[in-house]
Scaffold this motif. Structure first.
Motif, PDB file in Angstrom:
ATOM      1  N   GLU A 433      -5.758  -2.587  -1.960  1.00  0.00           N
ATOM      2  CA  GLU A 433      -4.558  -2.497  -2.785  1.00  0.00           C
ATOM      3  C   GLU A 433      -4.831  -2.945  -4.214  1.00  0.00           C
ATOM      4  O   GLU A 433      -4.288  -2.382  -5.173  1.00  0.00           O
ATOM      5  N   SER A 434      -5.691  -3.957  -4.383  1.00  0.00           N
ATOM      6  CA  SER A 434      -5.982  -4.475  -5.727  1.00  0.00           C
ATOM      7  C   SER A 434      -6.699  -3.452  -6.594  1.00  0.00           C
ATOM      8  O   SER A 434      -6.569  -3.468  -7.813  1.00  0.00           O
ATOM      9  N   VAL A 435      -7.462  -2.555  -5.972  1.00  0.00           N
ATOM     10  CA  VAL A 435      -8.172  -1.527  -6.749  1.00  0.00           C
ATOM     11  C   VAL A 435      -7.449  -0.185  -6.678  1.00  0.00           C
ATOM     12  O   VAL A 435      -7.998   0.837  -7.105  1.00  0.00           O
ATOM     13  N   GLU A 436      -6.241  -0.201  -6.113  1.00  0.00           N
ATOM     14  CA  GLU A 436      -5.405   0.993  -6.017  1.00  0.00           C
ATOM     15  C   GLU A 436      -6.160   2.140  -5.344  1.00  0.00           C
ATOM     16  O   GLU A 436      -6.191   3.276  -5.825  1.00  0.00           O
ATOM     17  N   ALA A 437      -6.740   1.843  -4.187  1.00  0.00           N
ATOM     18  CA  ALA A 437      -7.522   2.844  -3.462  1.00  0.00           C
ATOM     19  C   ALA A 437      -6.642   3.808  -2.697  1.00  0.00           C
ATOM     20  O   ALA A 437      -7.134   4.849  -2.239  1.00  0.00           O
ATOM     21  N   ALA A 438      -5.365   3.485  -2.515  1.00  0.00           N
ATOM     22  CA  ALA A 438      -4.467   4.363  -1.780  1.00  0.00           C
ATOM     23  C   ALA A 438      -3.038   4.047  -2.181  1.00  0.00           C
ATOM     24  O   ALA A 438      -2.767   3.080  -2.908  1.00  0.00           O
ATOM     25  N   SER A 439      -2.142   4.876  -1.688  1.00  0.00           N
ATOM     26  CA  SER A 439      -0.735   4.680  -2.040  1.00  0.00           C
ATOM     27  C   SER A 439      -0.199   3.427  -1.370  1.00  0.00           C
ATOM     28  O   SER A 439      -0.658   3.021  -0.301  1.00  0.00           O
ATOM     29  N   THR A 440       0.823   2.851  -2.028  1.00  0.00           N
ATOM     30  CA  THR A 440       1.422   1.633  -1.498  1.00  0.00           C
ATOM     31  C   THR A 440       2.078   1.875  -0.142  1.00  0.00           C
ATOM     32  O   THR A 440       2.076   1.004   0.736  1.00  0.00           O
ATOM     33  N   ILE A 443      -0.619   1.725   2.628  1.00  0.00           N
ATOM     34  CA  ILE A 443      -1.110   0.355   2.780  1.00  0.00           C
ATOM     35  C   ILE A 443      -0.057  -0.523   3.438  1.00  0.00           C
ATOM     36  O   ILE A 443      -0.365  -1.334   4.329  1.00  0.00           O
ATOM     37  N   ASP A 444       1.179  -0.373   3.045  1.00  0.00           N
ATOM     38  CA  ASP A 444       2.245  -1.158   3.676  1.00  0.00           C
ATOM     39  C   ASP A 444       2.394  -0.818   5.156  1.00  0.00           C
ATOM     40  O   ASP A 444       2.675  -1.688   5.990  1.00  0.00           O
ATOM     41  N   GLN A 445       2.203   0.457   5.483  1.00  0.00           N
ATOM     42  CA  GLN A 445       2.293   0.859   6.886  1.00  0.00           C
ATOM     43  C   GLN A 445       1.214   0.174   7.717  1.00  0.00           C
ATOM     44  O   GLN A 445       1.482  -0.359   8.798  1.00  0.00           O
ATOM     45  N   LEU A 446      -0.010   0.179   7.225  1.00  0.00           N
ATOM     46  CA  LEU A 446      -1.098  -0.491   7.925  1.00  0.00           C
ATOM     47  C   LEU A 446      -0.873  -1.991   7.984  1.00  0.00           C
ATOM     48  O   LEU A 446      -1.166  -2.643   8.992  1.00  0.00           O
ATOM     49  N   ARG A 447      -0.349  -2.556   6.904  1.00  0.00           N
ATOM     50  CA  ARG A 447      -0.114  -4.000   6.884  1.00  0.00           C
ATOM     51  C   ARG A 447       0.925  -4.400   7.922  1.00  0.00           C
ATOM     52  O   ARG A 447       0.778  -5.435   8.577  1.00  0.00           O
ATOM     53  N   ARG A 448       1.945  -3.572   8.086  1.00  0.00           N
ATOM     54  CA  ARG A 448       2.954  -3.890   9.096  1.00  0.00           C
ATOM     55  C   ARG A 448       2.334  -3.893  10.493  1.00  0.00           C
ATOM     56  O   ARG A 448       2.656  -4.740  11.330  1.00  0.00           O
ATOM     57  N   GLY A 449       1.456  -2.935  10.724  1.00  0.00           N
ATOM     58  CA  GLY A 449       0.800  -2.909  12.033  1.00  0.00           C
ATOM     59  C   GLY A 449      -0.033  -4.149  12.280  1.00  0.00           C
ATOM     60  O   GLY A 449      -0.012  -4.733  13.365  1.00  0.00           O
ATOM     61  N   LEU A 450      -0.794  -4.597  11.263  1.00  0.00           N
ATOM     62  CA  LEU A 450      -1.630  -5.785  11.422  1.00  0.00           C
ATOM     63  C   LEU A 450      -0.784  -7.045  11.549  1.00  0.00           C
ATOM     64  O   LEU A 450      -1.125  -7.952  12.320  1.00  0.00           O
ATOM     65  N   LEU A 451       0.304  -7.109  10.810  1.00  0.00           N
ATOM     66  CA  LEU A 451       1.180  -8.272  10.934  1.00  0.00           C
ATOM     67  C   LEU A 451       1.818  -8.330  12.318  1.00  0.00           C
ATOM     68  O   LEU A 451       2.000  -9.411  12.880  1.00  0.00           O
ATOM     69  N   ALA A 452       2.144  -7.165  12.865  1.00  0.00           N
ATOM     70  CA  ALA A 452       2.692  -7.140  14.227  1.00  0.00           C
ATOM     71  C   ALA A 452       1.656  -7.633  15.228  1.00  0.00           C
ATOM     72  O   ALA A 452       1.985  -8.343  16.183  1.00  0.00           O
ATOM     73  N   ALA A 469      -4.691  12.228   6.304  1.00  0.00           N
ATOM     74  CA  ALA A 469      -6.051  12.015   5.786  1.00  0.00           C
ATOM     75  C   ALA A 469      -6.198  10.614   5.207  1.00  0.00           C
ATOM     76  O   ALA A 469      -7.173   9.905   5.486  1.00  0.00           O
ATOM     77  N   ASP A 470      -5.220  10.180   4.389  1.00  0.00           N
ATOM     78  CA  ASP A 470      -5.295   8.837   3.801  1.00  0.00           C
ATOM     79  C   ASP A 470      -5.240   7.768   4.883  1.00  0.00           C
ATOM     80  O   ASP A 470      -5.958   6.765   4.830  1.00  0.00           O
ATOM     81  N   TYR A 471      -4.342   8.000   5.845  1.00  0.00           N
ATOM     82  CA  TYR A 471      -4.195   6.996   6.894  1.00  0.00           C
ATOM     83  C   TYR A 471      -5.484   6.834   7.689  1.00  0.00           C
ATOM     84  O   TYR A 471      -5.925   5.714   7.956  1.00  0.00           O
ATOM     85  N   ARG A 472      -6.100   7.966   8.093  1.00  0.00           N
ATOM     86  CA  ARG A 472      -7.335   7.886   8.869  1.00  0.00           C
ATOM     87  C   ARG A 472      -8.435   7.194   8.081  1.00  0.00           C
ATOM     88  O   ARG A 472      -9.168   6.353   8.626  1.00  0.00           O
ATOM     89  N   GLU A 473      -8.553   7.529   6.804  1.00  0.00           N
ATOM     90  CA  GLU A 473      -9.614   6.927   5.997  1.00  0.00           C
ATOM     91  C   GLU A 473      -9.425   5.419   5.868  1.00  0.00           C
ATOM     92  O   GLU A 473     -10.365   4.637   6.048  1.00  0.00           O
ATOM     93  N   LEU A 474      -8.191   5.013   5.573  1.00  0.00           N
ATOM     94  CA  LEU A 474      -7.934   3.586   5.413  1.00  0.00           C
ATOM     95  C   LEU A 474      -8.047   2.841   6.737  1.00  0.00           C
ATOM     96  O   LEU A 474      -8.564   1.721   6.800  1.00  0.00           O
ATOM     97  N   ARG A 475      -7.553   3.478   7.807  1.00  0.00           N
ATOM     98  CA  ARG A 475      -7.620   2.792   9.101  1.00  0.00           C
ATOM     99  C   ARG A 475      -9.056   2.599   9.541  1.00  0.00           C
ATOM    100  O   ARG A 475      -9.399   1.575  10.132  1.00  0.00           O
ATOM    101  N   ARG A 476      -9.927   3.590   9.254  1.00  0.00           N
ATOM    102  CA  ARG A 476     -11.342   3.420   9.578  1.00  0.00           C
ATOM    103  C   ARG A 476     -11.948   2.270   8.777  1.00  0.00           C
ATOM    104  O   ARG A 476     -12.787   1.520   9.287  1.00  0.00           O
ATOM    105  N   ALA A 477     -11.546   2.142   7.508  1.00  0.00           N
ATOM    106  CA  ALA A 477     -12.057   1.035   6.696  1.00  0.00           C
ATOM    107  C   ALA A 477     -11.611  -0.302   7.270  1.00  0.00           C
ATOM    108  O   ALA A 477     -12.388  -1.269   7.327  1.00  0.00           O
ATOM    109  N   VAL A 478     -10.361  -0.356   7.728  1.00  0.00           N
ATOM    110  CA  VAL A 478      -9.851  -1.600   8.318  1.00  0.00           C
ATOM    111  C   VAL A 478     -10.567  -1.902   9.632  1.00  0.00           C
ATOM    112  O   VAL A 478     -10.939  -3.053   9.917  1.00  0.00           O
ATOM    113  N   ILE A 479     -10.770  -0.861  10.453  1.00  0.00           N
ATOM    114  CA  ILE A 479     -11.475  -1.070  11.715  1.00  0.00           C
ATOM    115  C   ILE A 479     -12.896  -1.547  11.460  1.00  0.00           C
ATOM    116  O   ILE A 479     -13.420  -2.411  12.186  1.00  0.00           O
ATOM    117  N   ALA A 480     -13.547  -1.010  10.429  1.00  0.00           N
ATOM    118  CA  ALA A 480     -14.900  -1.469  10.086  1.00  0.00           C
ATOM    119  C   ALA A 480     -14.897  -2.942   9.717  1.00  0.00           C
ATOM    120  O   ALA A 480     -15.792  -3.706  10.103  1.00  0.00           O
TER     121      ALA A 480
END
Length: 516
Positions: A433-440, A443-452, A469-480
């Motif tokens: 989020e700090s480098v604006e790699a994806a839409s807010t 990122i908020d959607q993924l953050r809600r999942g992790l907070l849950a 496409a954005d979701y899969r890319e970001l989720r893979r980064a988080v899983i890594a």
């Protein structure tokens, strides 16, 4: 009934019995042996004849490899001293005790009684692993039991070869020759297993093709066994070493999709082989008894005597070793609970049967080897009795001893691990989020999942997609990032190998579910 029809029926029956064992929550090896004995007693069932090479070359390598993979080097290292003592001292003591008792209560002579002692001297890794897989033993006790059964092969194999040579040639084998044979068998097996594991790891690290990696995983135990045997070393030791090495490093060699496929294929192979081989053990006993005829009417007494001898010798060997270990560790009051469970967990199984079947038919002069059929019956009887009696009672003994881990213990460790991984994923999202790699929104959607997941710890919620496409890319980064945190926790001894495997499999399933 043709041989092919008999094999297909055997596989089908064994699979049904093993499936029922899982449904009824009873030990599958024990139920398979009982089913095999009952089926073998039916008059229309043909006698099962299985060559020792079939067990040694086809069945044992993948089962041993799967057992060894469950014991990573990190968990094996703290127990190597007691494992070494048991793999040498207890095997020798058991062989001697069985030989003495067999010569006293059966028609076996001194040399053939020693052959029986060598066959029954060591515990069986396939049976021990299959029986102990569902028990909630403390990690150290579980690793000690499995490691002992895996690494006592070299000792028992040397004893067996010495005993057979003595019985066949009626001559003596020097201690120096026996020691040299042990070094060749054990040391050569370690070297070959390490080399095969290194080659397999190199191939698996350099390919992402799931089919190729699966083939390499299936071929590895056979390659280790065949190469070691061709070089005159212990094939079993080579397979065990290869399994331990790859079990410690294999999770980092491939990606999630490959790991899931290898796990599924190997699990299927192990299930089928275990189901068939334990059913065959039960099937062979009625046929062997029938062949023995009236000359071996006292075989039930011999089986009871041999079983009592191996269990008593094991208890008398483990008890002082455990007491000494507890005193050296300064645990205070000495406990009998752990040695009682360890003693009762030493079942016999596939390997003693393979060894007994490989006994030569004739002696040096061409005459039939005395009492070979009786040795086969006694060996199979002891295997069946230990699998049935110890198999059905091992879980109650563990519960009665009070050393079983409560389900809450494992659940708590897994909860802490998942929470740490969720925190690592949140940190990764903050950086993205700090480098604006994806839409807010994504990122908020993924953050809600992790907070849950942090709130519920064991939930696996990851929300609905906004941009696939954005979701899969970001989720893979988080899983890594979560996978890296899991490796850090494991390497820092903060989670057990069992927890690491379960959590890594959950991450792999989640990553595989993202698609392309």
């Amino acid at each position: 009934m043709t041989a092919l029809t008999a094999v297909l029926l055997l596989v089908s029956c064994a699979t049904l019995i093993a499936t029922g064992a899982r449904h009824w929550r009873v030990p599958a090896p024990s139920l398979l042996v009982v089913g095999g004995v009952l089926i073998g007693m039916l008059p229309w069932v043909p006698a099962i004849r299985i060559a020792p090479e079939t067990i040694s070359v086809v069945v044992l390598p993948p089962l041993l490899f799967a057992s060894a993979e469950e014991i990573p080097w990190r968990e094996l290292r703290p127990v190597w001293r007691p494992v070494t003592v048991l793999a040498f001292g207890l095997v020798l003591a058991t062989a001697a005790a069985v030989g003495v008792v067999a010569s006293a209560v059966t028609p076996l002579g001194g040399s053939t009684a020693f052959v029986l002692g060598a066959v029954l001297a060591s515990t069986d890794p396939v049976a021990v692993t299959a029986l102990g897989r569902r028990l909630s033993l403390p990690p150290r006790a579980r690793v000690l039991v499995q490691a002992e059964s895996l690494f006592n092969d070299a000792t028992s194999l040397v004893l067996f070869k010495v005993a057979v040579a003595t019985a066949v040639t009626t001559g003596a084998v020097s201690p120096a020759a026996s020691g040299g044979a042990f070094l060749v068998l054990g040391g050569g097996g370690v070297l070959v297993g390490g080399a095969v594991a290194g080659a397999a790891a190199l191939i698996r690290r350099r390919t992402a093709d799931p089919v190729l990696v699966t083939v390499v995983a299936l071929v590895t135990p056979y390659a280790a066994y065949a190469l070691a045997e061709d070089l005159g070393a212990s094939g079993v030791t080579a397979v065990v070493v290869a399994g331990v090495v790859l079990g410690s490093t294999g999770h980092g060699l491939t990606n999630a999709a490959v790991r899931l496929q290898v796990h599924a294929v190997y699990g299927t192979v192990v299930f089928l082989l275990e189901s068939v081989v334990f059913a065959v053990i039960g099937l062979e006993l009625p046929a062997l008894v029938h062949e023995l005829g009236s000359a071996g009417r006292g075989w039930p007494l011999g089986v009871l005597a041999m079983t009592g001898t191996v269990l008593t010798t094991r208890l008398l060997g483990i008890l002082p070793l455990s007491l000494l270990t507890q005193r050296r560790q300064g645990d205070g009051r000495v406990s009998w609970r752990v040695p009682a469970v360890l003693s009762w967990a030493g079942t016999r199984g596939v390997m003693p049967l393979a060894a007994a079947l490989s006994i030569p038919l004739t002696a040096e002069g061409g005459a039939p080897l005395p009492h070979r059929p009786l040795i086969l019956v006694l060996t199979t009887g002891v295997v069946v009795l230990t699998l049935v009696v110890q198999g059905f009672t091992l879980a109650p003994v563990v519960r009665w001893s009070g050393i079983a881990l409560e389900p809450e213990h494992t659940a708590h460790e897994e909860t802490r691990c998942r929470a740490a991984l969720a925190e690592a994923g949140l940190a990764c999202l903050d950086e993205l989020e700090s480098v604006e790699a994806a839409s807010t929104t994504v990122i908020d959607q993924l953050r809600r999942g992790l907070l849950a997941r942090l709130d519920q710890a064991d939930a696996d919620h990851d929300g609905d997609s906004v941009s696939a496409a954005d979701y899969r890319e970001l989720r893979r980064a988080v899983i890594a990032a979560e996978s890296a945190e899991l490796r850090r926790l494991y390497e820092g001894n903060r989670v057990s190998d069992m927890t690491r495997r379960r959590v890594q499999r959950a991450l792999d399933l989640e990553e595989a579910g993202l698609g392309e």
